[in-house]
Write an enzyme that holds these catalytic residues in place. Sequence first.
Site, PDB file in Angstrom:
ATOM      1  N   LYS A   1       0.834  -1.212   0.000  1.00  0.00           N
ATOM      2  CA  LYS A   1       0.000   0.000   0.000  1.00  0.00           C
ATOM      3  C   LYS A   1       0.865   1.259   0.000  1.00  0.00           C
ATOM      4  O   LYS A   1       0.639   2.178  -0.777  1.00  0.00           O
ATOM      5  CB  LYS A   1      -0.942   0.001   1.218  1.00  0.00           C
ATOM      6  CG  LYS A   1      -1.910  -1.176   1.254  1.00  0.00           C
ATOM      7  CD  LYS A   1      -2.894  -1.084   2.410  1.00  0.00           C
ATOM      8  CE  LYS A   1      -2.281  -1.176   3.802  1.00  0.00           C
ATOM      9  NZ  LYS A   1      -1.623  -2.476   4.099  1.00  0.00           N
TER      10      LYS A   1
ATOM     11  N   ARG B   1     -10.437   0.257   7.670  1.00  0.00           N
ATOM     12  CA  ARG B   1     -10.086  -1.118   8.030  1.00  0.00           C
ATOM     13  C   ARG B   1     -11.259  -1.870   8.650  1.00  0.00           C
ATOM     14  O   ARG B   1     -11.105  -3.045   8.987  1.00  0.00           O
ATOM     15  CB  ARG B   1      -8.960  -1.089   9.071  1.00  0.00           C
ATOM     16  CG  ARG B   1      -7.577  -1.047   8.471  1.00  0.00           C
ATOM     17  CD  ARG B   1      -6.613  -0.843   9.609  1.00  0.00           C
ATOM     18  NE  ARG B   1      -5.446  -1.660   9.477  1.00  0.00           N
ATOM     19  CZ  ARG B   1      -4.307  -1.228   8.911  1.00  0.00           C
ATOM     20  NH1 ARG B   1      -4.226  -0.039   8.399  1.00  0.00           N
ATOM     21  NH2 ARG B   1      -3.269  -2.022   8.863  1.00  0.00           N
TER      22      ARG B   1
ATOM     23  N   ARG C   1      11.591  -6.202   5.659  1.00  0.00           N
ATOM     24  CA  ARG C   1      11.575  -4.789   6.022  1.00  0.00           C
ATOM     25  C   ARG C   1      11.952  -4.596   7.493  1.00  0.00           C
ATOM     26  O   ARG C   1      12.608  -3.624   7.860  1.00  0.00           O
ATOM     27  CB  ARG C   1      10.202  -4.177   5.754  1.00  0.00           C
ATOM     28  CG  ARG C   1      10.178  -2.684   6.085  1.00  0.00           C
ATOM     29  CD  ARG C   1       8.830  -2.061   5.898  1.00  0.00           C
ATOM     30  NE  ARG C   1       7.835  -2.781   6.665  1.00  0.00           N
ATOM     31  CZ  ARG C   1       6.532  -2.598   6.546  1.00  0.00           C
ATOM     32  NH1 ARG C   1       6.072  -1.736   5.673  1.00  0.00           N
ATOM     33  NH2 ARG C   1       5.691  -3.283   7.281  1.00  0.00           N
TER      34      ARG C   1
ATOM     35  N   ARG D   1      10.174  -0.810  12.994  1.00  0.00           N
ATOM     36  CA  ARG D   1       8.768  -0.908  13.395  1.00  0.00           C
ATOM     37  C   ARG D   1       8.606  -2.085  14.356  1.00  0.00           C
ATOM     38  O   ARG D   1       8.950  -3.215  14.031  1.00  0.00           O
ATOM     39  CB  ARG D   1       7.875  -1.094  12.161  1.00  0.00           C
ATOM     40  CG  ARG D   1       7.393   0.225  11.592  1.00  0.00           C
ATOM     41  CD  ARG D   1       6.571   0.051  10.346  1.00  0.00           C
ATOM     42  NE  ARG D   1       5.339  -0.704  10.537  1.00  0.00           N
ATOM     43  CZ  ARG D   1       4.365  -0.762   9.634  1.00  0.00           C
ATOM     44  NH1 ARG D   1       4.474  -0.083   8.497  1.00  0.00           N
ATOM     45  NH2 ARG D   1       3.286  -1.477   9.865  1.00  0.00           N
TER      46      ARG D   1
ATOM     47  N   ARG E   1      -1.270  -9.517  12.811  1.00  0.00           N
ATOM     48  CA  ARG E   1      -1.824  -8.472  11.929  1.00  0.00           C
ATOM     49  C   ARG E   1      -2.596  -9.095  10.771  1.00  0.00           C
ATOM     50  O   ARG E   1      -3.639  -8.580  10.363  1.00  0.00           O
ATOM     51  CB  ARG E   1      -0.684  -7.584  11.379  1.00  0.00           C
ATOM     52  CG  ARG E   1      -0.149  -6.605  12.420  1.00  0.00           C
ATOM     53  CD  ARG E   1       1.263  -6.154  12.108  1.00  0.00           C
ATOM     54  NE  ARG E   1       1.395  -5.386  10.888  1.00  0.00           N
ATOM     55  CZ  ARG E   1       2.567  -5.163  10.283  1.00  0.00           C
ATOM     56  NH1 ARG E   1       3.691  -5.646  10.792  1.00  0.00           N
ATOM     57  NH2 ARG E   1       2.608  -4.453   9.181  1.00  0.00           N
TER      58      ARG E   1
END
Length: 190
Positions: free
Chosen positions: A13, A90, A129, A135, A146
């Site tokens: 995204k 969401r 990542r 993060r 998630r």
Amino acid sequence: MNIVIFGAPGSGKGTQSDKLIEHYNLFHISTGDVLRDNMRRGTELGKIAKGYIDQGQLVPDELIIDLLAQVLDENKENAADGVIFDGYPRTIPQAEALEQLLADRGTQVDAVVGLEVPDEELIKRILLRGQLSGRADDNEETARKRLEVYYNQTSPLKAYYEEQGKYLAINGLGTIDGIFDLIRQELDNL
Ligand code: AP5
Ligand code: MG
């Protein structure tokens, strides 16, 4: 043109938003980025959000809907040519709130770009990542959480937008430029 970029965690995204804002001159709103910025600045919202984000859970709808309204109001001029909503909505209540927020401003969601990527590729991307992102939710346990939250709470939005004839399914597996070309073809056909 207002676009929702939709997809599971790691589906691309943010990556595709960067290309879309450049090409179509849209204003980018990523609720995840806004929340992480609040966490860095140690705001009240950031402190509350951290408890959810670190567990891979959604931040409650009321907080997110208020936040979105605030960002839209603060960026009236930037958003004049249209917005790309990344990571929002969401949940169904968030989608309904978006409809109302945009209707109040005389506009609407024009298209929902759905990036469709197999689960194992999503996990692979997030872990890769995670080596650099810093993060706290980019670890395997939280990434799987998630994904579960995505399937339980967010994926019903696909049918919601299909019913409105707004959902554009995009194969999100491939090169970044190749995927962007697919999105561009769909949007240019609207
Ligand atoms: P959010 O920040 O929205 O994260 P997310 O949905 O989990 O998705 P990501 O940002 O991880 O992935 P992405 O789809 O943007 O992919 P990216 O382009 O980065 O939300 C985080 C948390 O905030 C939520 O869990 C929740 O707690 C909270 N939150 C946020 N919004 C909320 C809301 N509306 N309501 C409630 N809570 C909310 O790509 C991923 C990686 O893959 C990158 O490294 C990228 O370089 C790479 N990549 C991209 N494209 C490709 C490709 N084609 N091939 C190979 N690698 C690729
Ligand atoms: Mg993102």
